[in-house]
Design an enzyme around this catalytic site. Sequence first.
Site, PDB file in Angstrom:
ATOM      1  N   HIS A  25       0.873  -1.334   0.029  1.00  0.00           N
ATOM      2  CA  HIS A  25       0.066  -0.056   0.077  1.00  0.00           C
ATOM      3  C   HIS A  25       0.825   1.421  -0.075  1.00  0.00           C
ATOM      4  O   HIS A  25       0.712   2.280   0.756  1.00  0.00           O
ATOM      5  CB  HIS A  25      -1.145   0.031   1.149  1.00  0.00           C
ATOM      6  CG  HIS A  25      -0.786  -0.530   2.513  1.00  0.00           C
ATOM      7  ND1 HIS A  25       0.041  -0.074   3.061  1.00  0.00           N
ATOM      8  CD2 HIS A  25      -1.310  -1.391   3.207  1.00  0.00           C
ATOM      9  CE1 HIS A  25       0.422  -0.529   4.396  1.00  0.00           C
ATOM     10  NE2 HIS A  25      -0.566  -1.468   4.516  1.00  0.00           N
ATOM     11  N   HIS A  79      -5.993  -8.990  14.234  1.00  0.00           N
ATOM     12  CA  HIS A  79      -6.136  -7.733  13.390  1.00  0.00           C
ATOM     13  C   HIS A  79      -6.687  -8.134  12.177  1.00  0.00           C
ATOM     14  O   HIS A  79      -6.405  -9.192  11.777  1.00  0.00           O
ATOM     15  CB  HIS A  79      -4.514  -7.194  13.348  1.00  0.00           C
ATOM     16  CG  HIS A  79      -4.551  -6.013  12.132  1.00  0.00           C
ATOM     17  ND1 HIS A  79      -5.387  -5.059  12.443  1.00  0.00           N
ATOM     18  CD2 HIS A  79      -3.600  -5.423  11.636  1.00  0.00           C
ATOM     19  CE1 HIS A  79      -5.141  -4.106  11.613  1.00  0.00           C
ATOM     20  NE2 HIS A  79      -3.975  -4.196  11.192  1.00  0.00           N
ATOM     21  N   GLU A  81      -6.941  -6.746   9.333  1.00  0.00           N
ATOM     22  CA  GLU A  81      -6.174  -6.304   7.869  1.00  0.00           C
ATOM     23  C   GLU A  81      -6.190  -7.355   7.091  1.00  0.00           C
ATOM     24  O   GLU A  81      -5.597  -8.479   7.677  1.00  0.00           O
ATOM     25  CB  GLU A  81      -4.956  -5.372   8.070  1.00  0.00           C
ATOM     26  CG  GLU A  81      -4.541  -4.624   6.805  1.00  0.00           C
ATOM     27  CD  GLU A  81      -3.401  -3.685   7.078  1.00  0.00           C
ATOM     28  OE1 GLU A  81      -2.923  -3.443   8.119  1.00  0.00           O
ATOM     29  OE2 GLU A  81      -3.056  -3.238   6.051  1.00  0.00           O
ATOM     30  N   ASP A  83      -4.087  -8.639   5.222  1.00  0.00           N
ATOM     31  CA  ASP A  83      -2.743  -9.395   5.278  1.00  0.00           C
ATOM     32  C   ASP A  83      -2.520 -10.469   6.405  1.00  0.00           C
ATOM     33  O   ASP A  83      -1.774 -11.518   6.457  1.00  0.00           O
ATOM     34  CB  ASP A  83      -1.540  -8.547   5.068  1.00  0.00           C
ATOM     35  CG  ASP A  83      -1.452  -7.512   6.358  1.00  0.00           C
ATOM     36  OD1 ASP A  83      -2.442  -7.131   6.825  1.00  0.00           O
ATOM     37  OD2 ASP A  83      -0.354  -6.985   6.550  1.00  0.00           O
ATOM     38  N   HIS A 145      -1.998  -0.504  14.856  1.00  0.00           N
ATOM     39  CA  HIS A 145      -2.248   0.628  14.053  1.00  0.00           C
ATOM     40  C   HIS A 145      -3.634   0.944  13.585  1.00  0.00           C
ATOM     41  O   HIS A 145      -3.841   1.894  12.837  1.00  0.00           O
ATOM     42  CB  HIS A 145      -1.142   0.851  12.806  1.00  0.00           C
ATOM     43  CG  HIS A 145      -1.592  -0.103  11.900  1.00  0.00           C
ATOM     44  ND1 HIS A 145      -1.859   0.378  10.421  1.00  0.00           N
ATOM     45  CD2 HIS A 145      -1.667  -1.567  11.997  1.00  0.00           C
ATOM     46  CE1 HIS A 145      -2.171  -0.951   9.589  1.00  0.00           C
ATOM     47  NE2 HIS A 145      -2.043  -1.797  10.581  1.00  0.00           N
ATOM     48  N   ASP A 164       1.158  -6.749  14.259  1.00  0.00           N
ATOM     49  CA  ASP A 164       2.057  -5.863  13.438  1.00  0.00           C
ATOM     50  C   ASP A 164       3.106  -5.274  14.322  1.00  0.00           C
ATOM     51  O   ASP A 164       4.131  -4.790  13.738  1.00  0.00           O
ATOM     52  CB  ASP A 164       1.153  -4.699  12.883  1.00  0.00           C
ATOM     53  CG  ASP A 164       0.515  -5.082  11.710  1.00  0.00           C
ATOM     54  OD1 ASP A 164       0.948  -6.250  11.052  1.00  0.00           O
ATOM     55  OD2 ASP A 164      -0.533  -4.698  11.238  1.00  0.00           O
ATOM     56  N   TYR A 192       9.246   0.216   9.032  1.00  0.00           N
ATOM     57  CA  TYR A 192       7.963  -0.146   9.471  1.00  0.00           C
ATOM     58  C   TYR A 192       7.268   0.699  10.480  1.00  0.00           C
ATOM     59  O   TYR A 192       6.069   1.208  10.279  1.00  0.00           O
ATOM     60  CB  TYR A 192       7.901  -1.751   9.842  1.00  0.00           C
ATOM     61  CG  TYR A 192       6.608  -2.290  10.101  1.00  0.00           C
ATOM     62  CD1 TYR A 192       5.983  -3.157   8.998  1.00  0.00           C
ATOM     63  CD2 TYR A 192       5.894  -2.114  10.910  1.00  0.00           C
ATOM     64  CE1 TYR A 192       4.689  -3.605   8.752  1.00  0.00           C
ATOM     65  CE2 TYR A 192       4.436  -2.631  11.009  1.00  0.00           C
ATOM     66  CZ  TYR A 192       3.926  -3.248  10.097  1.00  0.00           C
ATOM     67  OH  TYR A 192       2.595  -3.849  10.013  1.00  0.00           O
ATOM     68  N   HIS A 223       4.926 -10.110  10.821  1.00  0.00           N
ATOM     69  CA  HIS A 223       5.756  -9.912   9.783  1.00  0.00           C
ATOM     70  C   HIS A 223       7.320  -9.919   9.976  1.00  0.00           C
ATOM     71  O   HIS A 223       7.619  -9.521  11.147  1.00  0.00           O
ATOM     72  CB  HIS A 223       5.746  -8.442   8.955  1.00  0.00           C
ATOM     73  CG  HIS A 223       4.306  -8.220   8.417  1.00  0.00           C
ATOM     74  ND1 HIS A 223       3.709  -8.623   7.227  1.00  0.00           N
ATOM     75  CD2 HIS A 223       3.373  -7.144   9.002  1.00  0.00           C
ATOM     76  CE1 HIS A 223       2.451  -8.047   7.114  1.00  0.00           C
ATOM     77  NE2 HIS A 223       2.291  -7.300   8.229  1.00  0.00           N
TER      78      HIS A 223
END
Length: 394
Positions: A25, A79, A81, A83, A145, A164, A192, A223
């Site tokens: 992104h 989370h 999101e 991913d 986040h 994250d 990051y 990650h």
Amino acid sequence: MLHAVEVKPDVYWVGGVDWNERNFHGYTTDRGSTYNAYLIMDEHPTLVDTCKSEFADELIERVREVVDPARIEYIVANHVEQDHSGALPAVCALAPNARVVASAPYGVSGLTAHYGDRSYLPVKTGDTLCIGKRTLAFTQTVMVHWPDNMVTYSDADRILFSNDAFGQHFASSKHFDDEVGLPEVLAQAKKYYANIVMPYSRHVERALDALSGLDVDMIAPSHGVIWRSHVDEIVRTYGRWSSLAPDDFAIVVYDSMWHTTEAMARQILEAFIECGVPARLFDLKANHISDIMTEALTAKYVAVGSPTLNNGMLPTVAAFLCYLKGLSPKGGWEGRVGIPFGSYGWGPNGPEEVAAALEGCGFDLALGTLAHQWTEDEEHLAQLHETVKAGVRA
Ligand SMILES: Cc1cc2nc3c(=O)[nH]c(=O)nc-3n(C[C@H](O)[C@H](O)[C@H](O)COP(=O)(O)O)c2cc1C
């Protein structure tokens, strides 16, 4: 293919490796990334997070190396999101009895919006889930986040599944911090933090406080590599980044059509160096904004230059400043100096727009706006040099 990896007894990494991801992104990921998921084999087998939908087959294959997916009883979604949750429908299809655990209310509402109602098990900070020998404890890390973020702690393993937080976009066939070059991993963790987490630094401070009582000897993020040998170092480093205390360091960011703003940028750079302030120069034509942001995280001085084009600043500079505004801490940049500069023909709108944008980000424009009409001569460049030196030494 990479196999499932036992990271502690009965705890397996089963994630996906995205070797070729280069733009996440709008953030350049020159080392690719991983989407880490962890399978805990206890009386009630539990999967912590999933991965991007494109990697669902990879994840499921790794799960199968350890257990029949049908035996999974809980899936913890730290989370929403995509991913980390994109493979949820595929995993749920093979694990029809699994309960999906998500933070309340935003984890549950976010997952419902993406994947429909799946009878989620809502949890809040302080809630626990017994999965056999282990008890999982949940801490919501709101706005680190997204509003739904949470982390999961396994007491028996002393593992923090941090999602994250503490992550790095770093694809590797190795899985631990001590198996890869630490400077590279820390650099990716900094990038990051600067590009994803920075605006929520106050929330990070609160989350670090909330987690400080836990006995952690492994941080398993969603990650990059797992922290096992440098846990204290990455927690300390997050403390430093989230404090937003600047280093005595300058970045000079610019674009230029006919090189006058460029000459000004170089003069400003030289002035910092002469004052003993380490400085870096970034032409926006040659540098990606996400790499510049990594340096902005700790730079005391942020000089940004644009000439006037069609009564405004250059679009490249506007894009950088838009990105900087979005990532600026909500309380502003305490103790940071913004230096707008640039050349113009008949109206200084370019540098003035830069000044307004830097002010809007919360920088102190202690040196004013350093605008110059048409081309620079040696005498004026020398004046600019002295102005910056005087500002730095003030
Ligand atoms: C396409 C174009 C549009 C311009 N529009 C403006 C303008 O609206 N107002 C102005 O003051 N100068 C304008 N200029 C003049 C530049 O701002 C001026 O040449 C300046 O010195 C260029 O700085 P640089 O060498 O850093 O590119 C324009 C220049 C170009 C090439």
